[in-house]
Write a protein that holds these residues in place. Sequence first.
Motif, PDB file in Angstrom:
ATOM      1  N   VAL A 302       1.096  -1.008  -0.110  1.00  0.00           N
ATOM      2  CA  VAL A 302      -0.137  -0.082   0.121  1.00  0.00           C
ATOM      3  C   VAL A 302       0.640   1.053  -0.072  1.00  0.00           C
ATOM      4  O   VAL A 302       0.856   2.631  -1.137  1.00  0.00           O
ATOM      5  CB  VAL A 302      -1.130   0.168   1.478  1.00  0.00           C
ATOM      6  N   ILE A 303       1.801   1.569   0.634  1.00  0.00           N
ATOM      7  CA  ILE A 303       3.156   2.488   0.725  1.00  0.00           C
ATOM      8  C   ILE A 303       3.367   2.585   0.269  1.00  0.00           C
ATOM      9  O   ILE A 303       3.929   3.472  -1.402  1.00  0.00           O
ATOM     10  CB  ILE A 303       3.163   2.303   1.829  1.00  0.00           C
ATOM     11  N   LYS A 304       4.020   1.496  -1.025  1.00  0.00           N
ATOM     12  CA  LYS A 304       5.029   1.316  -2.140  1.00  0.00           C
ATOM     13  C   LYS A 304       4.514   1.793  -3.612  1.00  0.00           C
ATOM     14  O   LYS A 304       4.580   2.700  -3.726  1.00  0.00           O
ATOM     15  CB  LYS A 304       5.209   0.122  -2.296  1.00  0.00           C
ATOM     16  N   LYS A 305       2.472   1.964  -3.268  1.00  0.00           N
ATOM     17  CA  LYS A 305       2.074   2.040  -4.677  1.00  0.00           C
ATOM     18  C   LYS A 305       2.093   3.647  -4.090  1.00  0.00           C
ATOM     19  O   LYS A 305       1.775   4.294  -5.552  1.00  0.00           O
ATOM     20  CB  LYS A 305       1.026   0.808  -5.250  1.00  0.00           C
ATOM     21  N   ALA A 306       1.369   3.978  -3.207  1.00  0.00           N
ATOM     22  CA  ALA A 306       0.900   5.672  -2.950  1.00  0.00           C
ATOM     23  C   ALA A 306       1.853   6.520  -2.887  1.00  0.00           C
ATOM     24  O   ALA A 306       2.094   7.312  -3.367  1.00  0.00           O
ATOM     25  CB  ALA A 306       0.427   5.572  -1.338  1.00  0.00           C
ATOM     26  N   VAL A 307       3.247   5.742  -2.645  1.00  0.00           N
ATOM     27  CA  VAL A 307       4.879   6.703  -3.270  1.00  0.00           C
ATOM     28  C   VAL A 307       4.799   6.826  -4.722  1.00  0.00           C
ATOM     29  O   VAL A 307       5.098   7.741  -5.079  1.00  0.00           O
ATOM     30  CB  VAL A 307       5.699   5.675  -2.266  1.00  0.00           C
ATOM     31  N   GLU A 308       4.888   5.359  -5.045  1.00  0.00           N
ATOM     32  CA  GLU A 308       4.994   5.501  -7.016  1.00  0.00           C
ATOM     33  C   GLU A 308       3.682   6.394  -7.389  1.00  0.00           C
ATOM     34  O   GLU A 308       4.159   6.720  -8.069  1.00  0.00           O
ATOM     35  CB  GLU A 308       4.968   4.026  -6.963  1.00  0.00           C
ATOM     36  N   GLN A 309       3.172   6.409  -7.096  1.00  0.00           N
ATOM     37  CA  GLN A 309       1.629   7.226  -7.666  1.00  0.00           C
ATOM     38  C   GLN A 309       2.199   9.107  -7.632  1.00  0.00           C
ATOM     39  O   GLN A 309       1.889   9.752  -7.737  1.00  0.00           O
ATOM     40  CB  GLN A 309       0.363   6.837  -6.772  1.00  0.00           C
ATOM     41  N   THR A 310       2.564   9.077  -6.137  1.00  0.00           N
ATOM     42  CA  THR A 310       3.392  10.471  -5.893  1.00  0.00           C
ATOM     43  C   THR A 310       3.779  10.573  -7.201  1.00  0.00           C
ATOM     44  O   THR A 310       4.356  12.118  -7.473  1.00  0.00           O
ATOM     45  CB  THR A 310       3.655  10.904  -4.600  1.00  0.00           C
ATOM     46  N   TYR A 311       5.073  10.240  -7.107  1.00  0.00           N
ATOM     47  CA  TYR A 311       6.339  10.340  -8.334  1.00  0.00           C
ATOM     48  C   TYR A 311       5.209  10.706  -9.515  1.00  0.00           C
ATOM     49  O   TYR A 311       6.318  10.639 -10.248  1.00  0.00           O
ATOM     50  CB  TYR A 311       7.161   9.314  -7.993  1.00  0.00           C
ATOM     51  N   SER A 312       4.836   9.605 -10.251  1.00  0.00           N
ATOM     52  CA  SER A 312       3.723   9.108 -11.597  1.00  0.00           C
ATOM     53  C   SER A 312       3.915  10.721 -12.290  1.00  0.00           C
ATOM     54  O   SER A 312       4.018  10.800 -13.135  1.00  0.00           O
ATOM     55  CB  SER A 312       2.747   8.418 -11.241  1.00  0.00           C
ATOM     56  N   ALA A 313       3.469  12.648 -11.228  1.00  0.00           N
ATOM     57  CA  ALA A 313       3.695  13.043 -12.178  1.00  0.00           C
ATOM     58  C   ALA A 313       4.783  13.932 -12.376  1.00  0.00           C
ATOM     59  O   ALA A 313       4.837  14.808 -12.629  1.00  0.00           O
ATOM     60  CB  ALA A 313       2.462  14.104 -11.222  1.00  0.00           C
ATOM     61  N   TYR A 314       5.932  13.072 -11.524  1.00  0.00           N
ATOM     62  CA  TYR A 314       7.051  13.540 -11.471  1.00  0.00           C
ATOM     63  C   TYR A 314       8.320  13.184 -12.541  1.00  0.00           C
ATOM     64  O   TYR A 314       9.240  13.921 -12.957  1.00  0.00           O
ATOM     65  CB  TYR A 314       7.526  14.166 -10.505  1.00  0.00           C
ATOM     66  N   LEU A 315       7.788  12.690 -12.316  1.00  0.00           N
ATOM     67  CA  LEU A 315       8.651  11.120 -13.453  1.00  0.00           C
ATOM     68  C   LEU A 315       8.034  10.710 -14.857  1.00  0.00           C
ATOM     69  O   LEU A 315       6.945  10.752 -15.213  1.00  0.00           O
ATOM     70  CB  LEU A 315       9.157  10.039 -12.956  1.00  0.00           C
ATOM     71  N   PRO A 316       9.371  10.621 -15.840  1.00  0.00           N
ATOM     72  CA  PRO A 316       8.984  10.140 -16.546  1.00  0.00           C
ATOM     73  C   PRO A 316       8.265   8.581 -17.188  1.00  0.00           C
ATOM     74  O   PRO A 316       8.082   8.263 -15.865  1.00  0.00           O
ATOM     75  CB  PRO A 316       9.641   9.794 -18.162  1.00  0.00           C
ATOM     76  N   LYS A 317       7.516   8.552 -18.008  1.00  0.00           N
ATOM     77  CA  LYS A 317       6.869   6.870 -17.674  1.00  0.00           C
ATOM     78  C   LYS A 317       7.293   5.721 -17.303  1.00  0.00           C
ATOM     79  O   LYS A 317       8.422   5.832 -18.179  1.00  0.00           O
ATOM     80  CB  LYS A 317       5.888   6.405 -19.032  1.00  0.00           C
ATOM     81  N   GLY A 318       7.933   5.126 -16.755  1.00  0.00           N
ATOM     82  CA  GLY A 318       8.469   3.759 -15.981  1.00  0.00           C
ATOM     83  C   GLY A 318       9.437   3.663 -15.321  1.00  0.00           C
ATOM     84  O   GLY A 318      10.274   3.032 -15.046  1.00  0.00           O
ATOM     85  N   GLY A 319       9.112   5.515 -15.036  1.00  0.00           N
ATOM     86  CA  GLY A 319      10.421   6.287 -14.192  1.00  0.00           C
ATOM     87  C   GLY A 319      10.205   5.572 -12.663  1.00  0.00           C
ATOM     88  O   GLY A 319       9.017   6.093 -12.217  1.00  0.00           O
ATOM     89  N   HIS A 320      10.959   5.127 -11.720  1.00  0.00           N
ATOM     90  CA  HIS A 320      10.459   4.764 -10.147  1.00  0.00           C
ATOM     91  C   HIS A 320      11.698   5.495  -9.361  1.00  0.00           C
ATOM     92  O   HIS A 320      12.653   5.880  -9.593  1.00  0.00           O
ATOM     93  CB  HIS A 320      10.458   3.679 -10.141  1.00  0.00           C
ATOM     94  N   PRO A 321      11.391   6.103  -8.259  1.00  0.00           N
ATOM     95  CA  PRO A 321      11.986   6.496  -7.315  1.00  0.00           C
ATOM     96  C   PRO A 321      12.758   5.830  -6.266  1.00  0.00           C
ATOM     97  O   PRO A 321      12.705   4.432  -5.520  1.00  0.00           O
ATOM     98  CB  PRO A 321      11.416   7.576  -5.928  1.00  0.00           C
ATOM     99  N   PHE A 322      14.127   6.543  -5.544  1.00  0.00           N
ATOM    100  CA  PHE A 322      14.735   5.743  -4.335  1.00  0.00           C
ATOM    101  C   PHE A 322      14.000   6.855  -3.181  1.00  0.00           C
ATOM    102  O   PHE A 322      13.466   7.772  -3.196  1.00  0.00           O
ATOM    103  CB  PHE A 322      15.741   5.661  -4.548  1.00  0.00           C
TER     104      PHE A 322
END
Length: 728
Positions: A302-322
């Motif tokens: 749940v937390i991982k998905k929420a963090v990825e959704q937060t970054y979806s507006a900032y990173l290019p498609k297919g990009g993920h954060p640390f």
Amino acid sequence: MASGSTEDDPAGAGTKRKADDSLSDSQPAKRIRALDPDVVNKIAAGEIIVAPVHALKELIENAVDAGSTSIEILAKEGGLKLLQITDNGCGIQKDDLVLLCERHTTSKITSFEDLTSISTYGFRGEALASISHIAHLTVTTKTKDSNLAWRAHYQDGRLASPKPGQPAEPKGVAGRPGTQITVADLFYNVPTRRRAFRSPADEFNKIIDMVGRYAIHCKGVGFTCKKAGESSTSLSVQAHATVNDRIRQIYGASVANELISFKATDDRWGFQADGLVTNANYHIKKTTLLLFINHRSVESPVIKKAVEQTYSAYLPKGGHPFAYLNLEIDPARVDVNVHPTKREVHFLNEDEIVQAICQEIETKLSEVDASRTFMTQTLLPGAGPLDPSPPPDSLKPQTSYAASGRTPAKNPASLVRTDTTERKLTSMFTYTPGSSKASKFGDRADEPLSKPENIEYQTSDKEPTLCRLRSVKALRAEVREKMHTELTEIFSTHTFVGIVDEQRRLAAIQGGIKLYLIDYGHTCFEYFYQLGLTDFGNFGSIKFNPPLNVEELVRMAAKTERNGLEGTDRDFDVDRVVRKVVSRLIERREMLLEYFSFEVSAAGDLFSIPLLVKGYTPALAKLPRFLLRLGPNVQWDEEQPCFETFLRELATFYVPEQLPAIPGGEGGHREEDIPEQVRGRRQHVRWAVENIFFPAFKARLVATEGLMKGGVLEVANLKGLYRVFERC
């Protein structure tokens, strides 16, 4: 024959019995017997120690609990042949060594209630016991006040002699303060489990990853890890190193140079969080999340998905954060004992806490977004157009553009509106000043099309409760099993466009480069049902003062229901129906109050109904029919069906009602025919749909297969439209 060995059955008991065979009358029934304790312990060990990395995790946590500032780890063949951990902690008393590897022996808790305030890593006393049943375990320990160290060997949870003929009691040896635990030949007596491991290299990589996670989190503790027989260390972190330095050393400078820190706290939910996340300049193919809840390394989809959704507006498609997240929650709100390997924990108000954290991360990202760097392919002077099939990444020349300078060219077919502050479709439905309608109705032309309700709330001192009911957990699992992954992703990243038709409850959203028409009535039903499962037992309440008479409300609904029927169907006995419904609600009033904040007195007075969401009040005109439907539509006699049917009726009650079409549209009503109360309700529903419901869909809705079939329609695809315009 049902079973057993016969002349025609050389395989004996291994032969399967056909479905139409029946047991012989002489065949005795199989008796229930207790398993041998050794078998029980090996089963438990297999659940707790799944791989060498799980044994190491337990040993690291024990070392940190002992106050160590230096932890050394040695592994051979990925930890299967040898796994040794040495610390400089407080050590173990000699008298305690005899109990050290017995199951459920611990210094952390004394009663079950202590689990509500547990603040240490270990507490069940199963780690060393489990290891001793599937490996050869040796413990060497020395306390500060002891003159010498003591070494003990363990087998199957008990002290064992190091060699045949030697005593099993601990032996005094030379040693330094602290504890050294040696695990040799892991899974030697479970050959199937041992053969399942792919390679020692893979297991060692998992060990390095786990050591790295704790090395980043455990401030003031030094870590070293290496393979047996090698002089150089695979990982080495000094005790005085900062968190940034530890991340730089373990994950590299490319991560450490792009880190931003954040903090979030809320006394209402009893948590505080801090951590480090990468900014929009850094992205990788797979999210790296180092999550610690109350200092225990855990996983949370749940937390991982929420963090990825937060970054979806900032990173290019297919990009993920640390991301490194340290989350501390009031121990009374956390259930630490939900997973054998303690890989997961459950806690109250999960959605609210995750949302608060992600909002803080998004705030930090927006603050530093001005320095974002874009990478794009360049052309040499005089070169022709780009080939449609791009070369491999290793052959692409890259150029960096600062956000304040030039930006790379974009494909026009992918240019879509994603700024949610831009004008909504809803704002276009208004009267223009000076029009005939505006002059006819005077100040009404200046009325806003949406506005929030004026609602007063009071805070309750009631402590949140953690739901442990299997029936509710099973219902939650059913929702997850029916999840439509693609549609859930669309809702989680959508941009709200506006309400299209309030009479049919339709709204438009943008998902990527596509436009969808959403039945928000159907979607709200799914959302409120899931919200009822998530917040089960922790609902707020809408109070009635003075209380309402249940019998009068149910009778009103029953008469309306009868008037809508035809022929002989109208002959049902209203009094009988009312008595049955009211008596059932009064009979179940204690359960309704405990789980749903639905308060009915023994005299039949309704004091409160559940509050599911703040900022929105369901149409109370639907209350009589809601109460009437609780009688025949709720399966009161079985727990799981009862909860499911009640929550579905509650969700139906909360769904926004259909409203008259706005004046001037097809099928629209005349303005003077629409009551003032209905106009106000339309404003409140519009506001709730845009500001409460669709943001909630984005954050926590699990879109189901049923919603895909009956609640969503794709109406436009930008790429398809672009091709049409190209041909014009």
